[in-house]
Design an enzyme around this catalytic site. Structure first.
Site, PDB file in Angstrom:
ATOM      1  N   GLU A  28      -8.150   2.003 -12.847  1.00 54.63           N
ATOM      2  CA  GLU A  28      -7.321   3.452 -12.266  1.00 54.63           C
ATOM      3  C   GLU A  28      -6.047   3.916 -13.219  1.00 54.63           C
ATOM      4  O   GLU A  28      -5.964   5.017 -13.424  1.00 54.63           O
ATOM      5  CB  GLU A  28      -6.920   3.240 -10.799  1.00 54.63           C
ATOM      6  CG  GLU A  28      -8.044   2.916 -10.101  1.00 54.63           C
ATOM      7  CD  GLU A  28      -7.685   2.566  -8.378  1.00 54.63           C
ATOM      8  OE1 GLU A  28      -8.334   2.757  -7.694  1.00 54.63           O
ATOM      9  OE2 GLU A  28      -6.607   1.981  -8.358  1.00 54.63           O
TER      10      GLU A  28
ATOM     11  N   CYS B 249      -1.686   1.633  -2.972  1.00 58.88           N
ATOM     12  CA  CYS B 249      -2.738   2.822  -2.570  1.00 58.88           C
ATOM     13  C   CYS B 249      -1.888   4.262  -2.684  1.00 58.88           C
ATOM     14  O   CYS B 249      -2.518   5.114  -3.069  1.00 58.88           O
ATOM     15  CB  CYS B 249      -3.292   2.822  -1.257  1.00 58.88           C
ATOM     16  SG  CYS B 249      -3.413   1.144  -0.613  1.00 58.88           S
TER      17      CYS B 249
ATOM     18  N   GLU C  50     -25.979  16.205  -1.685  1.00 58.79           N
ATOM     19  CA  GLU C  50     -27.126  16.481  -1.368  1.00 58.79           C
ATOM     20  C   GLU C  50     -28.244  15.503  -1.907  1.00 58.79           C
ATOM     21  O   GLU C  50     -29.290  15.148  -1.283  1.00 58.79           O
ATOM     22  CB  GLU C  50     -27.679  17.834  -1.319  1.00 58.79           C
ATOM     23  CG  GLU C  50     -27.662  18.354  -2.722  1.00 58.79           C
ATOM     24  CD  GLU C  50     -28.002  19.892  -2.608  1.00 58.79           C
ATOM     25  OE1 GLU C  50     -28.900  20.414  -2.034  1.00 58.79           O
ATOM     26  OE2 GLU C  50     -27.317  20.787  -3.167  1.00 58.79           O
TER      27      GLU C  50
ATOM     28  N   TYR D 152      -9.902  -2.945 -10.560  1.00 56.07           N
ATOM     29  CA  TYR D 152      -9.801  -1.615 -10.448  1.00 56.07           C
ATOM     30  C   TYR D 152      -8.517  -1.244 -10.689  1.00 56.07           C
ATOM     31  O   TYR D 152      -8.193   0.144 -11.176  1.00 56.07           O
ATOM     32  CB  TYR D 152     -10.190  -1.310  -9.130  1.00 56.07           C
ATOM     33  CG  TYR D 152      -9.200  -1.645  -7.859  1.00 56.07           C
ATOM     34  CD1 TYR D 152      -8.430  -0.634  -7.396  1.00 56.07           C
ATOM     35  CD2 TYR D 152      -9.231  -3.052  -7.395  1.00 56.07           C
ATOM     36  CE1 TYR D 152      -7.553  -1.114  -6.640  1.00 56.07           C
ATOM     37  CE2 TYR D 152      -8.460  -3.259  -6.232  1.00 56.07           C
ATOM     38  CZ  TYR D 152      -7.491  -2.126  -5.751  1.00 56.07           C
ATOM     39  OH  TYR D 152      -6.634  -2.449  -4.786  1.00 56.07           O
TER      40      TYR D 152
ATOM     41  N   CYS E  72       0.919  -1.092  -0.127  1.00 56.55           N
ATOM     42  CA  CYS E  72      -0.103  -0.022  -0.052  1.00 56.55           C
ATOM     43  C   CYS E  72       0.974   1.321   0.074  1.00 56.55           C
ATOM     44  O   CYS E  72       0.729   2.260  -0.905  1.00 56.55           O
ATOM     45  CB  CYS E  72      -1.071   0.126   1.084  1.00 56.55           C
ATOM     46  SG  CYS E  72      -2.056   1.329   1.138  1.00 56.55           S
TER      47      CYS E  72
ATOM     48  N   HIS F 268     -26.365  22.334   1.104  1.00 59.66           N
ATOM     49  CA  HIS F 268     -26.577  22.905  -0.218  1.00 59.66           C
ATOM     50  C   HIS F 268     -25.284  24.093  -0.461  1.00 59.66           C
ATOM     51  O   HIS F 268     -25.418  24.733   0.691  1.00 59.66           O
ATOM     52  CB  HIS F 268     -27.946  23.469  -0.434  1.00 59.66           C
ATOM     53  CG  HIS F 268     -28.389  24.079  -1.804  1.00 59.66           C
ATOM     54  ND1 HIS F 268     -28.534  23.116  -2.857  1.00 59.66           N
ATOM     55  CD2 HIS F 268     -28.476  25.494  -2.107  1.00 59.66           C
ATOM     56  CE1 HIS F 268     -28.656  24.025  -3.758  1.00 59.66           C
ATOM     57  NE2 HIS F 268     -28.827  25.275  -3.280  1.00 59.66           N
TER      58      HIS F 268
HETATM   59  P1  FAD Z   1       1.279  -6.069   1.808  1.00 56.50           P
HETATM   60  O1  FAD Z   1       0.985  -4.719   2.244  1.00 56.50           O
HETATM   61  O2  FAD Z   1       1.438  -6.587   0.610  1.00 56.50           O
HETATM   62  O3  FAD Z   1       2.630  -6.373   2.801  1.00 56.50           O
HETATM   63  C1  FAD Z   1       3.095  -7.533   2.762  1.00 56.50           C
HETATM   64  C2  FAD Z   1       4.705  -7.467   2.854  1.00 56.50           C
HETATM   65  O4  FAD Z   1       5.077  -8.762   3.048  1.00 56.50           O
HETATM   66  C3  FAD Z   1       5.549  -6.731   1.659  1.00 56.50           C
HETATM   67  O5  FAD Z   1       6.156  -5.694   2.185  1.00 56.50           O
HETATM   68  C4  FAD Z   1       6.518  -7.865   1.306  1.00 56.50           C
HETATM   69  O6  FAD Z   1       7.608  -7.394   0.614  1.00 56.50           O
HETATM   70  C5  FAD Z   1       6.578  -8.630   2.426  1.00 56.50           C
HETATM   71  N1  FAD Z   1       7.161 -10.041   2.366  1.00 56.50           N
HETATM   72  C6  FAD Z   1       6.568 -11.227   1.395  1.00 56.50           C
HETATM   73  N2  FAD Z   1       6.828 -12.158   1.670  1.00 56.50           N
HETATM   74  C7  FAD Z   1       7.981 -11.917   2.471  1.00 56.50           C
HETATM   75  C8  FAD Z   1       8.659 -12.980   3.246  1.00 56.50           C
HETATM   76  N3  FAD Z   1       9.008 -14.308   2.994  1.00 56.50           N
HETATM   77  N4  FAD Z   1       9.593 -12.497   4.289  1.00 56.50           N
HETATM   78  C9  FAD Z   1       9.442 -11.233   4.505  1.00 56.50           C
HETATM   79  N5  FAD Z   1       8.791 -10.400   3.880  1.00 56.50           N
HETATM   80  C10 FAD Z   1       7.778 -10.690   2.982  1.00 56.50           C
HETATM   81  N6  FAD Z   1      -6.044  -0.953  -1.239  1.00 56.50           N
HETATM   82  C11 FAD Z   1      -6.931  -0.056  -0.656  1.00 56.50           C
HETATM   83  O7  FAD Z   1      -7.509  -0.313   0.250  1.00 56.50           O
HETATM   84  N7  FAD Z   1      -7.079   1.124  -1.338  1.00 56.50           N
HETATM   85  C12 FAD Z   1      -6.369   1.326  -2.600  1.00 56.50           C
HETATM   86  O8  FAD Z   1      -6.648   2.593  -3.176  1.00 56.50           O
HETATM   87  C13 FAD Z   1      -5.696   0.531  -2.866  1.00 56.50           C
HETATM   88  N8  FAD Z   1      -4.552   0.727  -4.244  1.00 56.50           N
HETATM   89  C14 FAD Z   1      -3.977  -0.387  -4.433  1.00 56.50           C
HETATM   90  C15 FAD Z   1      -3.086  -0.033  -5.598  1.00 56.50           C
HETATM   91  C16 FAD Z   1      -2.262  -1.099  -6.149  1.00 56.50           C
HETATM   92  C17 FAD Z   1      -1.442  -0.754  -7.435  1.00 56.50           C
HETATM   93  C18 FAD Z   1      -2.111  -2.185  -5.479  1.00 56.50           C
HETATM   94  C19 FAD Z   1      -1.137  -3.129  -5.792  1.00 56.50           C
HETATM   95  C20 FAD Z   1      -2.965  -2.469  -4.230  1.00 56.50           C
HETATM   96  C21 FAD Z   1      -3.762  -1.412  -3.901  1.00 56.50           C
HETATM   97  N9  FAD Z   1      -4.610  -1.676  -2.690  1.00 56.50           N
HETATM   98  C22 FAD Z   1      -5.480  -0.798  -2.294  1.00 56.50           C
HETATM   99  C23 FAD Z   1      -4.554  -2.995  -1.978  1.00 56.50           C
HETATM  100  C24 FAD Z   1      -3.449  -2.761  -0.458  1.00 56.50           C
HETATM  101  O9  FAD Z   1      -2.211  -2.388  -1.067  1.00 56.50           O
HETATM  102  C25 FAD Z   1      -3.314  -4.161   0.175  1.00 56.50           C
HETATM  103  O10 FAD Z   1      -4.858  -4.576   0.457  1.00 56.50           O
HETATM  104  C26 FAD Z   1      -2.496  -3.963   1.279  1.00 56.50           C
HETATM  105  O11 FAD Z   1      -1.405  -3.459   1.032  1.00 56.50           O
HETATM  106  C27 FAD Z   1      -2.501  -5.619   1.838  1.00 56.50           C
HETATM  107  O12 FAD Z   1      -1.715  -5.464   3.259  1.00 56.50           O
HETATM  108  P2  FAD Z   1      -0.956  -6.690   3.554  1.00 56.50           P
HETATM  109  O13 FAD Z   1      -0.372  -6.385   4.883  1.00 56.50           O
HETATM  110  O14 FAD Z   1      -1.861  -7.866   3.485  1.00 56.50           O
HETATM  111  O15 FAD Z   1      -0.001  -7.141   2.312  1.00 56.50           O
END
Ligand code: FAD
Length: 450
Positions: free
Chosen positions: A182, A48, A440, A178, A43, A435
């Site tokens: 986007e 995001c 609204e 999306y 994110c 308004h």
């Molecule tokens: P992540 O944020 O993906 O974090 C997982 C982390 O684990 C990563 O940093 C990765 O490097 C690390 N990792 C993976 N495997 C290992 C390992 N074996 N050892 C150590 N580290 C590891 N959501 C919204 O709510 N609004 C939005 O507008 C939105 N826009 C988005 C736009 C894009 C282009 C993308 C790709 C996603 C978007 N999302 C949005 C979705 C949002 O980013 C995810 O839902 C959110 O980041 C999920 O969080 P998470 O903690 O599950 O995983």
């Protein structure tokens, strides 16, 4: 004294993992976390946040054009991609630092390296050291998936789009979710000639059909070419750029081809199946209502569970995990009536059921209003907002609200509170309008259209 190095070892320093680590530490747990790329996760680093900054950037040229109707003469304008990317990177680095501080100031031990699971209580870091923990939390998120077609190696995903050297003059975006929609808007707004190609008859599957059609029409009006019912079969690298070959042989020229064709849970090589953690067919960790996997000491939150891939949901799941395990307060994350925004241009805000899904299960009334927003009167821009409300006829409860237009994301957060509280149509109507605003309409739609 615990027999383990830690009470909790979190794998993944993104939205869900950092929240769970921080809260668990605040509840008194001894916590460690590993992150293989950058603190903050998808994110913050490549989702995001940078995306929204790019959405802002991409709307300026319309503002400059619209200004004329309000009496302004705007001088020659020019967009510089490198400045945008550099400023965006500075902001992302600042946020990454904040995430690091959150962890250290709460006493969480951080390892900036990959971690994998060795047994139900042990993880191994990339440097070979092993750490034991009473609980392991998988919060590894997801990664973009490309179509498996010849030439896919010439394409980029959302990971790379944030760091291109230059704005592509011609972009083909493949996909209909999306992220595809986007980025089609972002690149078009910044000046790229954009074609979006999607295999089905309309993009944004799962959202309200009327909303999808409205957005498609508005995006076309802004100059984006939307190609539905097409399937790319290959990407060719030629001396004058890339060519996306569609079924039937047509070739779309492009300087960049972005595949936004879905994301897969990041469980590959993590060692989960080997220790008995049940995975779904797409690789997602199967969890119960408390985010517990089939191995009792291993939990999972966020995108890696494929429940609802949104940052605020991952955060809530991380928080619920910490409450349950380290604060003696069993908490199930609530996935009902989650409001969300899609930062297409125009923007969508939505909460609750689409007309189609609601209509299958309920006797419904549909209220809808399509209108020209006030700002478009003087700007002369041909654009229409849509406000739509789906109501359960017998109880008059509002089942869904859908908004398209400027500020839709901001509005839906507020409407979402009312819908989450179980508001009826009469509750909306009893609220006096603000308004003159677009919102609204939400309290002044008198007669159902169907
Ligand atoms: P992540 O944020 O993906 O974090 C997982 C982390 O684990 C990563 O940093 C990765 O490097 C690390 N990792 C993976 N495997 C290992 C390992 N074996 N050892 C150590 N580290 C590891 N959501 C919204 O709510 N609004 C939005 O507008 C939105 N826009 C988005 C736009 C894009 C282009 C993308 C790709 C996603 C978007 N999302 C949005 C979705 C949002 O980013 C995810 O839902 C959110 O980041 C999920 O969080 P998470 O903690 O599950 O995983």
């Amino acid at each position: 004294m615990s027999d383990f190095d830690y009470d909790l070892f979190v794998i993944g320093g993104g939205s869900g993992g950092v929240r769970a680590a921080r809260m668990s530490a605040q509840f008194g747990a001894k916590v460690a976390i590993a992150e293989e790329y950058r603190w903050g996760g998808t994110c913050v680093i490549r989702g995001c946040v940078p995306k929204k900054l790019m959405v802002y950037a991409s709307t300026y040229h319309e503002h400059f054009e619209d200004a004329a109707g309000f009496g302004w003469t705007v001088g020659e304008s020019r967009f510089d991609w490198k400045t945008l990317i550099a400023n965006k990177d500075t902001e992302i680095a600042r946020l990454e630092g904040i995430y690091g501080n959150i962890l250290s100031s709460n006493g969480v031990e951080s390892f900036a390296q990959r971690a994998v699971v060795v047994d139900p209580h042990t993880v191994r870091l990339a440097d070979g050291t092993e750490k034991s923990a009473k609980h392991i939390l998988i919060a590894t998120g997801g990664t973009p998936r490309k179509l498996d077609i010849p030439g896919a190696e010439h394409t980029i995903t959302s990971n790379e789009i944030f760091h291109l050297d230059a704005l592509p003059q011609r972009t083909v975006v493949i996909g209909g979710g999306y992220i595809a929609a986007e980025f089609a808007g972002i690149l078009n707004g910044l000046g790229s000639d954009v074609t979006l190609s999607y295999r089905s008859d309309l993009f944004l599957r799962g959202f309200d059909r009327e909303v999808r059609e409205h957005v498609a029409a508005e995006m076309r009006a802004k100059g984006i070419t939307l190609r539905f019912n097409t399937q790319p079969v290959a990407v060719h690298k030629t001396p004058d750029g890339l060519k996306v070959e569609l079924e039937g042989g047509e070739r779309l020229p492009a300087d960049a081809v972005m595949m936004a064709t879905g994301r897969v849970p990041a469980t590959q090589g993590l060692g989960l199946a080997e220790v008995g953690v049940k995975l779904q067919a797409n690789g997602a960790v199967e969890v119960d209502d408390y985010s517990q996997s089939s191995v009792p000491s291993i939990f999972a939150v966020g995108d890696v569970t494929s429940r609802m891939e949104l940052t605020p949901v991952a955060i809530r799941e991380g928080a619920a995990f910490a409450e349950t395990i380290f604060n003696a307060n069993p908490t199930k994350p609530d996935h009902a009536l989650v409001p969300t925004a899609i930062f297409t241009q125009p923007e969508i805000g939505t909460v609750g059921l689409s007309e189609e899904v609601a209509g299958d299960a309920h006797e419904i009334e549909v209220y809808a209003s399509t209108f020209r927003p006030m700002v478009a009167t003087l700007s002369g821009r041909e654009e229409k907002m849509l406000m739509k409300m789906i109501v359960d006829k017998p109880t008059q409860k509002v089942l869904g609200v859908h908004i398209i237009g400027h500020g839709a994301g901001e509005m839906i957060q507020m409407a979402g509170i009312a819908v989450k509280m179980g508001a009826t149509k009469a509750d909306f109507d009893a609220t006096v309008a603000v308004h003159p605003t677009a919102s609204e309409e939400l309290v002044t739609m008198k007669t159902p259209v169907r």
